[in-house]
Scaffold this active site. Structure first.
Site, short mmCIF file in Angstrom:
data_model
loop_
_atom_site.label_atom_id
_atom_site.label_comp_id
_atom_site.label_asym_id
_atom_site.label_seq_id
_atom_site.Cartn_x
_atom_site.Cartn_y
_atom_site.Cartn_z
N ARG A 36 28.60 49.53 34.21
CA ARG A 36 27.33 49.44 35.53
C ARG A 36 26.42 48.25 35.15
NH1 ARG A 36 25.27 55.65 37.19
NH2 ARG A 36 26.68 56.18 38.70
N LYS A 197 26.49 68.41 38.03
CA LYS A 197 25.84 67.73 38.68
C LYS A 197 26.45 68.95 40.02
CE LYS A 197 23.76 63.70 38.49
NZ LYS A 197 24.08 62.31 38.05
N GLY A 350 29.49 57.84 36.71
CA GLY A 350 29.14 56.81 35.83
C GLY A 350 29.78 57.69 34.44
N GLY A 373 28.25 60.38 42.24
CA GLY A 373 28.23 61.12 43.72
C GLY A 373 28.13 60.41 45.08
N1 LIG Z 1 31.40 72.95 31.44
C1 LIG Z 1 31.01 71.91 31.48
N2 LIG Z 1 30.15 72.25 30.73
C2 LIG Z 1 28.76 71.68 31.02
N3 LIG Z 1 28.85 70.87 31.22
C3 LIG Z 1 29.45 69.67 31.47
C4 LIG Z 1 31.27 70.89 31.51
N4 LIG Z 1 32.20 69.94 32.00
C5 LIG Z 1 31.53 68.89 31.99
N5 LIG Z 1 30.44 68.86 32.60
C6 LIG Z 1 29.35 67.65 31.35
O1 LIG Z 1 29.36 67.03 33.57
C7 LIG Z 1 28.22 65.57 32.71
C8 LIG Z 1 29.19 64.40 33.60
O2 LIG Z 1 28.73 65.58 35.05
P1 LIG Z 1 28.61 64.66 36.21
O3 LIG Z 1 27.44 63.85 36.23
O4 LIG Z 1 28.68 65.39 36.92
O5 LIG Z 1 29.60 63.39 36.76
P2 LIG Z 1 30.26 61.64 36.77
O6 LIG Z 1 28.84 60.92 36.16
O7 LIG Z 1 30.97 61.76 37.02
O8 LIG Z 1 29.08 61.54 38.08
C9 LIG Z 1 29.27 65.03 31.25
O9 LIG Z 1 28.10 64.94 30.43
C10 LIG Z 1 30.33 66.39 30.75
O10 LIG Z 1 28.91 67.21 29.79
O1 LIG Z 2 24.04 58.92 37.33
C1 LIG Z 2 24.51 58.56 39.89
O2 LIG Z 2 25.23 59.63 39.92
P1 LIG Z 2 26.13 59.70 39.31
O3 LIG Z 2 25.89 60.68 38.65
O4 LIG Z 2 26.75 60.52 40.72
O5 LIG Z 2 27.51 59.02 39.19
C2 LIG Z 2 23.56 57.27 40.32
O6 LIG Z 2 22.55 57.01 39.00
C3 LIG Z 2 22.15 58.23 40.79
O7 LIG Z 2 21.70 58.85 39.85
P2 LIG Z 2 21.52 60.54 40.61
O8 LIG Z 2 22.01 61.40 40.47
O9 LIG Z 2 19.97 61.01 39.02
O10 LIG Z 2 20.28 60.23 41.68
#
Ligand SMILES: Nc1ncnc2c1ncn2[C@@H]1O[C@H](COP(=O)(O)OP(=O)(O)O)[C@@H](O)[C@H]1O
Ligand SMILES: O=C(OP(=O)(O)O)[C@H](O)COP(=O)(O)O
Length: 393
Positions: A36, A197, A350, A373
């Site tokens: 990023r 998330k 991320g 997101g």
């Molecule tokens: N089954 C699970 N239980 C708890 N955490 C998980 C599981 N699968 C993935 N994760 C966690 O999800 C996190 C990423 O989630 P998220 O922020 O939603 O993804 P991204 O940043 O790619 O949008 C990672 O830190 C990973 O360790």
């Molecule tokens: O990491 C982010 O989103 P992402 O986990 O959906 O890629 C952005 O920096 C937004 O962060 P936020 O979901 O805490 O508003």
């Protein structure tokens, strides 16, 4: 794009408030993936070369309106300095008299990183007063934080009402690449959703069912579906408020004739740690006091096959806790399938980007989006507040 970009305005000698997304993954006080930060370099360099005073603002983590020592922007600012090969100053706050004085002392081409904007309760509330305070620091607002464009916050949306507001080069690139891929998608189009998330992502599935042919679910998201189907999920991640919604998606997929795929097996562990006891089980055999931390081998093979036969793959959110090697296989195999498929691959988020970096597969993807997101909401056809607020061409 019908929004003005930083190339469309005069920046020389101007104080430019650039919202970036330096919300980078950190572990043990280290940045584990600087994608990023690197992706903002074109905008930052453009502004430096054109004689602007570059004021960078970002959030990091979710400090809930309070100062959190682990979420300061000190390390991202340091990393930016290394990448630019140039001194980058760092403020201890994001607004106020001390910051104003620092800005007033800047010369053209200088770079200043403000403190985490989410240390202020007004940021996430999009408080007009805080937005005004941000705006007072600058003559121009540039939004390059595609990753946070789906948030209507003071530094992403509110500020745009007080200053001329344009997009940065990363924002422009993201909207252009994602827009092209999704306006008339090649088929079969496979969407893969994982991560942790759950609240943010589960609603997105509704729309993905309308536009994709295959929707594959992994990561922490899957367990809400298992629970809704009546399975024991032990201590796995769960959003209790979405059980009905989850069942509704399964029904909707059936009605639309879409291929909605949940894991058939998972890796469960008796502890959230590298040395936990762990095993692969079918989803009807999750022990009550264990938790699911990755997709299992049967699911990995199934997902890899679907990905290899797809013409467009959009992947958001790891399949498991990939930061711990024991639970990284699902994410790794999905990443490898994305790297080898002849289809066009877009990786968003991320942590998903960090995972592809970890497996040295980033260069094999067609587009790594800095937004998770944000790219999902964009795909859904939702207006992104951080983009809507910018000035039209
Ligand atoms: N089954 C699970 N239980 C708890 N955490 C998980 C599981 N699968 C993935 N994760 C966690 O999800 C996190 C990423 O989630 P998220 O922020 O939603 O993804 P991204 O940043 O790619 O949008 C990672 O830190 C990973 O360790
Ligand atoms: O990491 C982010 O989103 P992402 O986990 O959906 O890629 C952005 O920096 C937004 O962060 P936020 O979901 O805490 O508003």
């Amino acid at each position: 794009m019908n929004k003005k970009s930083v190339r469309d305005v005069e920046v020389s000698g101007k104080r430019v408030f650039v919202r970036v997304d330096f919300n980078v993954p950190m572990q043990d006080g280290q940045i584990t993936d600087d994608t990023r930060i690197r992706e903002t370099l074109p905008t930052v360099k453009y502004l430096i070369e054109n004689g602007a005073k570059v004021i960078l603002a970002s959030h990091l983590g979710r400090p809930k309106g309070q100062v959190n020592e682990d979420m300061r922007l000190t390390l991202p600012a340091k990393r930016l300095g290394e990448l630019l090969g140039k001194e980058v100053a760092k403020a201890d706050e994001a607004v106020g008299e001390a910051v104003k004085a620092q800005v007033n002392a800047m010369n053209n081409g200088d770079v200043l990183v403000l403190e985490n904007v989410r240390f202020y309760p007004g940021e996430e509330k999009n408080d007009p007063e805080l937005a005004k305070q941000f705006a007072e620091l600058a003559d121009l607002f540039v939004n390059d934080a595609f990753g946070a464009a789906h948030r209507a916050h003071a530094s992403t949306e509110g500020i745009a009402h007080h200053l001329p507001a344009v997009s940065g080069l990363l924002m422009e690139k993201e909207l252009s690449v994602l827009g092209k891929a999704l306006s008339n998608p090649e088929r079969p189009f496979t969407a893969i959703i994982g991560g942790s998330k759950v609240k943010d992502k589960i609603d997105v599935i509704d729309n993905l069912l309308n536009i994709a042919d295959n929707v594959l679910i992994g990561g922490g998201l899957a367990y809400t579906f298992f629970k809704a189907q009546g399975h024991e999920i032990g201590k796995s991640l769960l959003d209790d408020s979405k059980l009905d919604v989850a069942l509704g998606f399964i029904e909707k997929a059936k009605k639309l004739g879409k291929n909605f795929v949940l894991p058939v097996d998972v890796i469960v562990a008796d502890d959230f740690s590298a040395d936990a006891n762990h095993k692969a089980v079918d989803i009807d055999s999750i022990p009550a006091d264990w938790e699911g931390l990755d997709i299992g081998p049967k699911t990995r093979a199934k997902y890899a096959e679907i990905i290899k036969n797809s013409k467009l793959v959009v992947w958001n959110g790891p399949m498991g806790v990939f930061e711990i090697d024991t639970f990284a296989n699902g994410t790794k195999e999905v990443a490898e399938a994305c790297a080898t498929t002849s289809g066009y691959t877009i990786i968003g988020g991320g942590d998903s980007a960090a995972a592809t970096e970890k497996f040295n597969l980033a260069s094999k993807m067609d587009h790594i989006s800095t937004g998770g997101g944000a790219s999902l909401e964009f795909m859904e056809g939702k207006a992104l507040p951080g983009v809507v607020a910018l000035n039209d061409k």
